[in-house]
Design an enzyme around this catalytic site. Structure first.
Site, mmCIF file in Angstrom:
data_model
loop_
_atom_site.group_PDB
_atom_site.id
_atom_site.type_symbol
_atom_site.label_atom_id
_atom_site.label_comp_id
_atom_site.label_asym_id
_atom_site.label_seq_id
_atom_site.Cartn_x
_atom_site.Cartn_y
_atom_site.Cartn_z
ATOM 1 N N TYR A 1 0.825 -1.208 0.000
ATOM 2 C CA TYR A 1 0.000 0.000 0.000
ATOM 3 C C TYR A 1 0.855 1.252 0.000
ATOM 4 C CZ TYR A 1 0.820 1.119 4.961
ATOM 5 O OH TYR A 1 1.380 1.488 6.157
ATOM 6 N N LYS B 1 6.578 -1.724 2.156
ATOM 7 C CA LYS B 1 5.361 -1.119 2.718
ATOM 8 C C LYS B 1 4.181 -2.068 2.490
ATOM 9 C CE LYS B 1 3.142 3.395 3.271
ATOM 10 N NZ LYS B 1 3.543 3.557 4.694
#
Length: 286
Positions: free
Chosen positions: A33, A150
Site C-alpha cells: 500500500y 510497505k
C-alpha cells in the site's frame, strides 16, 4: 456523503465495493500500500510514492497492474469525485484472488486487486499538535525483518499504537537491540548539539517518502544531519525529537517514556523543518 472509491478500474460507491474472501490481501496480508497526502487539492510527493510502490511490489513479486499516469489519473479522479481539498489517498494492491487459500502463489496471470479511497482531513497542515508536540512510549520492535517493504502486515504497529493510547500517550517508538528503529507509522529523529540524527536506511525501517524530502531540505538549508543508530537514553537527553510521515509531515516529540525532551516544548529545528517541508512540497505538488 457516501464516498466514491476505486476498485479494479471502476469508480463506485463505497457501499457497493466488494473484494473476494479469497483475495490474498485478506487471507494472507499479501498486499502493498501507499498513502499520499493532499494539500490544496494537489498530491504531495506523488513521484516518490510511485517509486516506493514499484519497489515494494517488486520485493513481493506482485505484478504492477498500472503505469504511473494511470495511478495519477485515478488519484485525481477520486479527489474530484469526493471533493477533497486537504486529505489523503490510500492505494492498495494485493496479489489478487487465487481461487482458494493457499500458501503457494496463484498463477502469474492472476489479476492483482487494486483499491483506492480517500479521506477528508480539512486543515491538516495546521495540526494543533505542532504547538504542543506529541508524547511517546518505547516498546520492543518485534516486527518481521523487511520493514522497508510497505506491506499491509500492520498488526503489531497497530497494537503498539493502542498500547501507547492506553498509557495516555500519542504513539510508540520501537526499539531493537537497544536502538530506536522508528515509530509505529513514522520515522524517528533527535536533535543533539545542533545535529539532526536519524537511523540510516536498511531493511530495519521504512524508507519514508517524507523522510527523504525532509533530509534533502535540511541539507539545502545547511543543517547538519547524521544517519546513524541512537539509543533511547540518547533520545531522552536530546535537545529535540520529532517524527515525519505523510500524514503528520514534521511533528515534534516532547516526551519519551517519562523523560521530557529539551524544554518539554516543541523546538525550533522541528518547527523550521515543518515550515520548509510544507512550503517546498506545496510548490512541487501535482
Amino acid at each position: 456523503m457516501t464516498r466514491t472509491v476505486y476498485l479494479n478500474g471502476d469508480y463506485i460507491p463505497e457501499t457497493e465495493a466488494k473484494v473476494s474472501i479469497f483475495d490474498r490481501g485478506f487471507v494472507m496480508g499479501d498486499a502493498i500500500y501507499e498513502v499520499t497526502a493532499v494539500l490544496d487539492g494537489k498530491l504531495i510527493d506523488f513521484p516518490g510514492h510511485m517509486a516506493r510502490l514499484k519497489r515494494s511490489l517488486g520485493e513481493f513479486s506482485i505484478r504492477n497492474p498500472l503505469d504511473d499516469d494511470a495511478y495519477l489519473a485515478a488519484h485525481r479522479k477520486l479527489l474530484e469525485l469526493n471533493g477533497i481539498t486537504d486529505g489523503m489517498v490510500y492505494l492498495q494492491i494485493s496479489r489478487g484472488n487465487g481461487g482458494d487459500r493457499d500458501f503457494v502463489f496463484p498463477p502469474e496471470d492472476t489479476p492483482p486487486t487494486v483499491v483506492m479511497f480517500t479521506w477528508n482531513k480539512p486543515g491538516m497542515a495546521d495540526n494543533p499538535l505542532t504547538q504542543t508536540g506529541i508524547r511517546v512510549i518505547t516498546l520492543p520492535d518485534i516486527r518481521w525483518k523487511r520493514r522497508d517493504i510497505k506491506s499491509v502486515m500492520l498488526a503489531y504497529p497497530s497494537m503498539a499504537k493502542m498500547q501507547a493510547k492506553a498509557a495516555g500517550r500519542d504513539d510508540a517508538w520501537l526499539v531493537e537491540d537497544g536502538f530506536v528503529t522508528e515509530g509505529t507509522s513514522n520515522n524517528a529523529y533527535i536533535v543533539a548539539n545542533g545535529t539532526i540524527v536519524t537511523r540510516a536506511l536498511s531493511h530495519d525501517i521504512l524508507h519514508g517518502i517524507t523522510r527523504a524530502a525532509v533530509l534533502r531540505f535540511a541539507d539545502e538549508a545547511q543543517m547538519k544531519v547524521e544517519e546513524r543508530n541512537f539509543t533511547v537514553a540518547e533520545a531522552q537527553a536530546a535537545d529535540e525529537a520529532f517524527i515525519t510521515s505523510s500524514s503528520m509531515f514534521v511533528m515534534p516529540v516532547v516526551q519519551i517514556d517519562d523523560a521530557e525532551i529539551g524544554t518539554g516544548k516543541p523546538g525550533p529545528v522541528a518547527a523550521r523543518l515543518r515550515e520548509i517541508y510544507l512550503e517546498e512540497s506545496r510548490k512541487s505538488a501535482i
